[in-house]
Design a protein around this motif. Structure first.
Motif, mmCIF file in Angstrom:
data_model
loop_
_atom_site.group_PDB
_atom_site.id
_atom_site.type_symbol
_atom_site.label_atom_id
_atom_site.label_comp_id
_atom_site.label_asym_id
_atom_site.label_seq_id
_atom_site.Cartn_x
_atom_site.Cartn_y
_atom_site.Cartn_z
ATOM 1 N N LYS A 41 -16.750 9.938 -16.737
ATOM 2 C CA LYS A 41 -16.390 10.247 -15.232
ATOM 3 C C LYS A 41 -15.950 11.840 -15.118
ATOM 4 O O LYS A 41 -15.681 12.154 -14.153
ATOM 5 N N GLY A 42 -15.482 12.332 -16.365
ATOM 6 C CA GLY A 42 -14.866 13.627 -16.233
ATOM 7 C C GLY A 42 -15.849 14.827 -16.050
ATOM 8 O O GLY A 42 -16.922 14.660 -16.672
ATOM 9 N N ALA A 59 -11.971 3.929 -18.840
ATOM 10 C CA ALA A 59 -11.097 4.596 -17.922
ATOM 11 C C ALA A 59 -11.275 4.082 -16.476
ATOM 12 O O ALA A 59 -12.253 3.396 -15.911
ATOM 13 N N THR A 62 -10.485 9.096 -14.178
ATOM 14 C CA THR A 62 -10.303 10.312 -15.005
ATOM 15 C C THR A 62 -10.071 11.324 -14.333
ATOM 16 O O THR A 62 -10.497 11.824 -13.291
ATOM 17 N N THR A 64 -9.684 15.087 -14.585
ATOM 18 C CA THR A 64 -10.006 16.550 -15.111
ATOM 19 C C THR A 64 -9.279 17.796 -14.804
ATOM 20 O O THR A 64 -8.959 18.096 -13.863
ATOM 21 N N ASN A 74 -12.405 11.814 -11.073
ATOM 22 C CA ASN A 74 -13.618 11.335 -11.284
ATOM 23 C C ASN A 74 -14.843 12.390 -11.156
ATOM 24 O O ASN A 74 -15.780 11.906 -10.459
ATOM 25 N N VAL A 112 -7.662 8.516 -17.721
ATOM 26 C CA VAL A 112 -7.887 9.608 -18.865
ATOM 27 C C VAL A 112 -7.731 10.871 -18.493
ATOM 28 O O VAL A 112 -8.246 11.195 -17.378
ATOM 29 N N ASN A 114 -8.724 14.454 -19.110
ATOM 30 C CA ASN A 114 -9.853 15.053 -19.632
ATOM 31 C C ASN A 114 -9.612 16.625 -19.436
ATOM 32 O O ASN A 114 -10.017 17.346 -18.523
ATOM 33 N N ALA A 142 -8.353 12.899 -23.528
ATOM 34 C CA ALA A 142 -9.823 12.935 -24.264
ATOM 35 C C ALA A 142 -9.846 13.889 -25.109
ATOM 36 O O ALA A 142 -9.285 15.074 -24.913
#
Length: 151
Positions: A41-42, A59, A62, A64, A74, A112, A114, A142
């Motif tokens: 999803k990142g 996750a 996510t 990022t 996401n 998560v 990322n 991650a």
């Protein structure tokens, strides 16, 4: 006494080439199927290297963090600043349920992170602190599973 002719016993042959073809197709099938098993999803960033990587957590959200400082949830939702991050994270849980069909609470959700490898640690730490303010407790960072790159 009449002579009874016995049937001739044919030696069986196992053809190996069709078996190799079948194994090759099974291998290709499982490789292609496994590529779609992990739900990424990142957004695309250069992840830091890791020599001791755990199994990927499933996750819930996510987050990022790009080198430029841009934050995405996401892959799609852009977060304007750090103070808005908790609200954006809570929006991701709306309408979602856990394994017991109960509304998903932040305490049970997995975030998560990322982050690009050039993202400063303080930015990652500030994002975790912002998520903790609204009771997110489970975080996973991650990393790139490739080992041996010295960069």
């Amino acid at each position: 006494m009449p002579y009874i002719k016995r049937r001739e016993i044919k030696k069986t042959k196992i053809e190996i080439i069709p078996m190799i073809d079948t194994m090759f197709f099974l291998l290709v099938f499982f490789i292609l199927a496994s590529l779609n098993v992990i739900d990424m999803k990142g957004a695309q960033v250069k992840l830091p290297k890791s020599t001791n990587q755990d199994i990927q957590a499933q996750a819930t959200v996510t987050l990022t963090l790009k080198e430029s400082g841009e934050m995405l949830i996401n892959k799609t939702e852009k977060v304007p600043n750090l103070t808005a991050l908790p609200d954006y994270l809570m929006q991701q849980l709306q309408g979602r349920v856990d394994s017991n069909n109960q509304p998903l609470k932040p305490e049970n959700a997995i975030v998560v992170i990322n982050a690009d490898r050039k993202t400063h640690y303080s930015v990652v730490r500030n994002c975790i602190d912002a998520a903790r303010r609204v009771k997110f407790r489970k975080f996973s960072i991650a990393t790139d599973p490739k080992f041996g790159d010295k960069s």
